[in-house]
Design a protein around this motif. Structure first.
Motif, mmCIF file in Angstrom:
data_model
loop_
_atom_site.group_PDB
_atom_site.id
_atom_site.type_symbol
_atom_site.label_atom_id
_atom_site.label_comp_id
_atom_site.label_asym_id
_atom_site.label_seq_id
_atom_site.Cartn_x
_atom_site.Cartn_y
_atom_site.Cartn_z
ATOM 1 N N GLY A 47 16.336 48.104 19.284
ATOM 2 C CA GLY A 47 17.088 48.806 17.928
ATOM 3 C C GLY A 47 17.904 48.048 17.108
ATOM 4 N N TYR A 48 17.935 46.843 17.568
ATOM 5 C CA TYR A 48 18.922 45.989 16.688
ATOM 6 C C TYR A 48 18.594 44.344 16.528
ATOM 7 C CZ TYR A 48 23.306 43.365 15.379
ATOM 8 O OH TYR A 48 24.056 42.474 14.882
ATOM 9 N N VAL A 49 18.677 43.811 15.715
ATOM 10 C CA VAL A 49 18.367 42.281 15.637
ATOM 11 C C VAL A 49 18.998 41.390 14.581
ATOM 12 C CG1 VAL A 49 16.318 42.507 13.891
ATOM 13 C CG2 VAL A 49 16.192 40.696 15.858
ATOM 14 N N LYS A 50 19.254 40.299 14.738
ATOM 15 C CA LYS A 50 19.945 39.500 13.572
ATOM 16 C C LYS A 50 19.121 38.283 13.473
ATOM 17 C CE LYS A 50 24.373 37.458 12.991
ATOM 18 N NZ LYS A 50 25.631 37.132 13.382
ATOM 19 N N CYS A 51 18.686 38.174 11.991
ATOM 20 C CA CYS A 51 18.078 36.872 11.531
ATOM 21 C C CYS A 51 18.633 35.475 12.025
ATOM 22 C CB CYS A 51 17.786 36.981 10.213
ATOM 23 S SG CYS A 51 16.841 35.587 9.520
ATOM 24 N N PRO A 52 17.893 34.911 12.657
ATOM 25 C CA PRO A 52 18.493 33.603 13.268
ATOM 26 C C PRO A 52 18.745 32.581 11.795
ATOM 27 C CG PRO A 52 16.115 33.336 13.697
ATOM 28 C CD PRO A 52 16.639 34.859 13.226
ATOM 29 N N TYR A 53 18.012 32.897 10.778
ATOM 30 C CA TYR A 53 18.263 31.928 9.584
ATOM 31 C C TYR A 53 19.475 32.329 8.724
ATOM 32 C CZ TYR A 53 13.606 29.724 10.419
ATOM 33 O OH TYR A 53 12.740 29.066 10.797
ATOM 34 N N CYS A 54 19.317 33.540 8.324
ATOM 35 C CA CYS A 54 20.546 33.958 7.431
ATOM 36 C C CYS A 54 21.733 34.789 7.796
ATOM 37 C CB CYS A 54 19.900 34.718 6.077
ATOM 38 S SG CYS A 54 18.997 36.171 6.488
ATOM 39 N N GLY A 55 21.605 35.444 9.172
ATOM 40 C CA GLY A 55 22.439 36.078 9.784
ATOM 41 C C GLY A 55 22.380 37.561 9.341
ATOM 42 N N THR A 56 21.418 37.966 8.599
ATOM 43 C CA THR A 56 21.332 39.365 8.259
ATOM 44 C C THR A 56 21.048 40.178 9.345
ATOM 45 O OG1 THR A 56 20.483 38.810 5.835
ATOM 46 C CG2 THR A 56 20.104 40.960 6.709
ATOM 47 N N GLU A 57 21.814 41.350 9.465
ATOM 48 C CA GLU A 57 21.574 42.241 10.655
ATOM 49 C C GLU A 57 20.733 43.543 10.406
ATOM 50 O OE1 GLU A 57 25.345 43.024 12.454
ATOM 51 O OE2 GLU A 57 25.885 40.956 12.051
ATOM 52 N N TYR A 58 19.781 43.698 11.028
ATOM 53 C CA TYR A 58 19.018 44.886 11.078
ATOM 54 C C TYR A 58 19.009 45.911 12.145
ATOM 55 C CZ TYR A 58 16.544 42.110 7.717
ATOM 56 O OH TYR A 58 16.198 41.268 6.582
ATOM 57 N N ARG A 59 19.235 47.062 11.810
ATOM 58 C CA ARG A 59 19.391 47.994 12.846
ATOM 59 C C ARG A 59 18.781 49.380 12.709
ATOM 60 N NH1 ARG A 59 23.599 48.643 16.272
ATOM 61 N NH2 ARG A 59 24.886 47.146 15.022
ATOM 62 N N LEU A 60 17.922 49.801 13.723
ATOM 63 C CA LEU A 60 17.199 51.080 13.759
ATOM 64 C C LEU A 60 18.167 52.464 13.535
ATOM 65 C CD1 LEU A 60 14.337 51.902 13.599
ATOM 66 C CD2 LEU A 60 14.315 52.169 16.040
ATOM 67 N N LYS A 61 18.265 53.143 12.631
ATOM 68 C CA LYS A 61 18.810 54.254 12.323
ATOM 69 C C LYS A 61 18.952 55.323 13.335
ATOM 70 C CE LYS A 61 19.668 58.106 9.236
ATOM 71 N NZ LYS A 61 19.462 58.788 7.965
ATOM 72 N N GLU A 62 20.019 55.634 13.775
ATOM 73 C CA GLU A 62 20.156 56.533 15.086
ATOM 74 C C GLU A 62 19.180 57.619 15.127
ATOM 75 O OE1 GLU A 62 23.730 58.913 17.418
ATOM 76 O OE2 GLU A 62 24.197 57.463 16.112
#
Length: 70
Positions: A47-62
């Protein structure tokens, strides 16, 4: 590119059939598409991941659930 912004909130419909997302991603309001190679990030697993290149964080909405193709 990680500048302290809140994680990019995703809906289940924003994910691929496998439960992931590609970065760079238009939902992250990225201005430079060629800033790093296009990478697949599996946000469906946790439900959560961070891009290893740019650090952008993505989260699945609750409340959203990621469907898996297998």
């Amino acid at each position: 590119m990680s500048n302290g912004n809140a994680p990019v909130e995703l809906l289940a419909q924003d994910l691929t059939d496998m439960g992931g997302v590609f970065c760079p991603n238009p939902k992250a309001d990225m201005k430079i598409w060629n800033s790093h190679p296009k990478v697949y990030l599996d946000v469906g697993q946790t439900g959560y991941v961070k891009c290893p290149y740019c650090g952008t964080e993505y989260r699945l909405k609750e409340g959203e659930a990621a469907g898996h193709g297998h």
